[in-house]
Design an enzyme around this catalytic site. Sequence first.
Site, mmCIF file in Angstrom:
data_model
loop_
_atom_site.group_PDB
_atom_site.id
_atom_site.type_symbol
_atom_site.label_atom_id
_atom_site.label_comp_id
_atom_site.label_asym_id
_atom_site.label_seq_id
_atom_site.Cartn_x
_atom_site.Cartn_y
_atom_site.Cartn_z
ATOM 1 N N ASN A 288 -13.430 9.862 -4.898
ATOM 2 C CA ASN A 288 -12.229 10.032 -4.070
ATOM 3 C C ASN A 288 -11.017 9.856 -4.988
ATOM 4 O O ASN A 288 -10.710 8.740 -5.394
ATOM 5 C CB ASN A 288 -12.233 8.981 -2.954
ATOM 6 C CG ASN A 288 -10.963 9.013 -2.129
ATOM 7 O OD1 ASN A 288 -10.149 9.938 -2.242
ATOM 8 N ND2 ASN A 288 -10.777 8.004 -1.299
ATOM 9 N N LYS B 158 -7.934 10.318 -4.297
ATOM 10 C CA LYS B 158 -6.748 9.845 -3.572
ATOM 11 C C LYS B 158 -5.500 10.660 -3.982
ATOM 12 O O LYS B 158 -5.618 11.832 -4.287
ATOM 13 C CB LYS B 158 -6.563 8.350 -3.793
ATOM 14 C CG LYS B 158 -7.852 7.564 -3.546
ATOM 15 C CD LYS B 158 -7.653 6.087 -3.505
ATOM 16 C CE LYS B 158 -8.997 5.415 -3.315
ATOM 17 N NZ LYS B 158 -8.902 3.977 -3.150
ATOM 18 N N HIS C 6 -11.371 6.892 5.873
ATOM 19 C CA HIS C 6 -11.139 5.988 4.748
ATOM 20 C C HIS C 6 -10.222 4.846 5.187
ATOM 21 O O HIS C 6 -9.291 5.052 5.972
ATOM 22 C CB HIS C 6 -10.524 6.759 3.566
ATOM 23 C CG HIS C 6 -10.548 5.939 2.318
ATOM 24 N ND1 HIS C 6 -9.587 4.996 2.045
ATOM 25 C CD2 HIS C 6 -11.424 5.901 1.286
ATOM 26 C CE1 HIS C 6 -9.877 4.403 0.895
ATOM 27 N NE2 HIS C 6 -10.990 4.936 0.416
ATOM 28 N N GLU D 6 -7.808 3.468 3.835
ATOM 29 C CA GLU D 6 -6.366 3.700 3.614
ATOM 30 C C GLU D 6 -5.785 4.577 4.712
ATOM 31 O O GLU D 6 -4.633 4.396 5.118
ATOM 32 C CB GLU D 6 -6.158 4.318 2.217
ATOM 33 C CG GLU D 6 -6.395 3.277 1.127
ATOM 34 C CD GLU D 6 -6.920 3.840 -0.174
ATOM 35 O OE1 GLU D 6 -6.820 5.060 -0.407
ATOM 36 O OE2 GLU D 6 -7.460 3.044 -0.970
ATOM 37 N N GLU E 194 -17.736 0.774 3.171
ATOM 38 C CA GLU E 194 -16.759 0.322 2.183
ATOM 39 C C GLU E 194 -16.061 -0.943 2.686
ATOM 40 O O GLU E 194 -15.070 -0.854 3.441
ATOM 41 C CB GLU E 194 -15.708 1.398 1.942
ATOM 42 C CG GLU E 194 -16.276 2.705 1.441
ATOM 43 C CD GLU E 194 -15.220 3.505 0.686
ATOM 44 O OE1 GLU E 194 -15.395 3.713 -0.512
ATOM 45 O OE2 GLU E 194 -14.219 3.886 1.298
ATOM 46 N N GLY F 99 -10.633 -1.136 -4.585
ATOM 47 C CA GLY F 99 -9.519 -1.195 -5.535
ATOM 48 C C GLY F 99 -9.159 -2.603 -5.971
ATOM 49 O O GLY F 99 -8.109 -2.819 -6.574
ATOM 50 N N SER G 58 -15.102 -0.772 -5.676
ATOM 51 C CA SER G 58 -15.115 -1.222 -7.071
ATOM 52 C C SER G 58 -16.453 -0.987 -7.780
ATOM 53 O O SER G 58 -16.905 -1.816 -8.559
ATOM 54 C CB SER G 58 -14.704 -2.692 -7.166
ATOM 55 O OG SER G 58 -13.386 -2.865 -6.675
HETATM 56 C C1 PEP Z 1 -12.416 3.943 -2.309
HETATM 57 O O1 PEP Z 1 -11.189 4.007 -2.231
HETATM 58 O O2 PEP Z 1 -13.127 4.573 -1.523
HETATM 59 C C2 PEP Z 1 -12.983 3.091 -3.340
HETATM 60 C C3 PEP Z 1 -14.248 2.775 -3.239
HETATM 61 O O3 PEP Z 1 -12.138 2.700 -4.331
HETATM 62 P P1 PEP Z 1 -12.514 1.829 -5.621
HETATM 63 O O4 PEP Z 1 -13.773 2.399 -6.209
HETATM 64 O O5 PEP Z 1 -11.343 1.988 -6.541
HETATM 65 O O6 PEP Z 1 -12.705 0.427 -5.160
#
Ligand code: PEP
Length: 250
Positions: free
Chosen positions: A9, A11, A94, A96, A166, A172, A212
């Site tokens: 992703n 973003k 997601h 966000e 997630e 993040g 992460s």
């Molecule tokens: C995400 O935004 O879906 C995500 C998993 O981000 P990150 O890998 O940076 O934690």
Amino acid sequence: MRKNIVAGNWKMNMNQEQTAQLIADLKEAMPSNDASVMIAPTFVNLAKAVELTEGTNIEVIAQNMHFEASGAYTGEISADMLKSIGIQTVILGHSERRAYFGETDEILAKKVKAALDNGMQVVFCFGEELDERKSGEHFNVVESQLKNALFELPASAWSQIVLAYEPVWAIGTGETASADQAQEMHAFIRKTIAAQYSNEVADQVSVLYGGSVKPNNASEIFSKPDVDGGLIGGASLNAEDFSGIAVAFS
Ligand code: PEP
């Protein structure tokens, strides 16, 4: 059908030139194994990314879409528009989008339905916040997110769904759920789907972990029996890191 997937992703990152460069780097770097590879550039770069990945095993997917087919929805993008440039899969839900753009389970249920009605595949994201994990509410939260957005679907629709668990506290932040925490939740997710539908539906759905994931922790997380891969944010913006994660399936 349940398969191993590594999805990036991107973003709101990467202009068109950077998109082209990253795709060129990925073409060099990605291992050839049985994992499906997806990348989600921003809307304006989707068509270019589709063109640049033609003939590769990298699928270009969208980060979002609107549930209406067309009309006065300034700034929005429909399923038909995505399909018309060769996009077959969309990320929905997601954290966000939920946190910054007010996407509720009800809105997401409409988006999922619109995507499926258009023959698209959905990567559906969900997961608990830190305070919900700390207070022991995480299983209830996940169950209600699934129920509210997906459990009106007929069993047959589940062949078009990929789940991405997630935990918001791991996105993040550099903090990852342990492989055991991921497995525990993924097993719970399958159990919940089996109770609503059937073991067959629960067993065939791919359940990705996101939060992460990096080259140094991917193998351990992906080795768990109910984890079928990852949705990757930060580490998907670098070909070495993203391919280093995909290697975990080799
Ligand atoms: C995400 O935004 O879906 C995500 C998993 O981000 P990150 O890998 O940076 O934690």
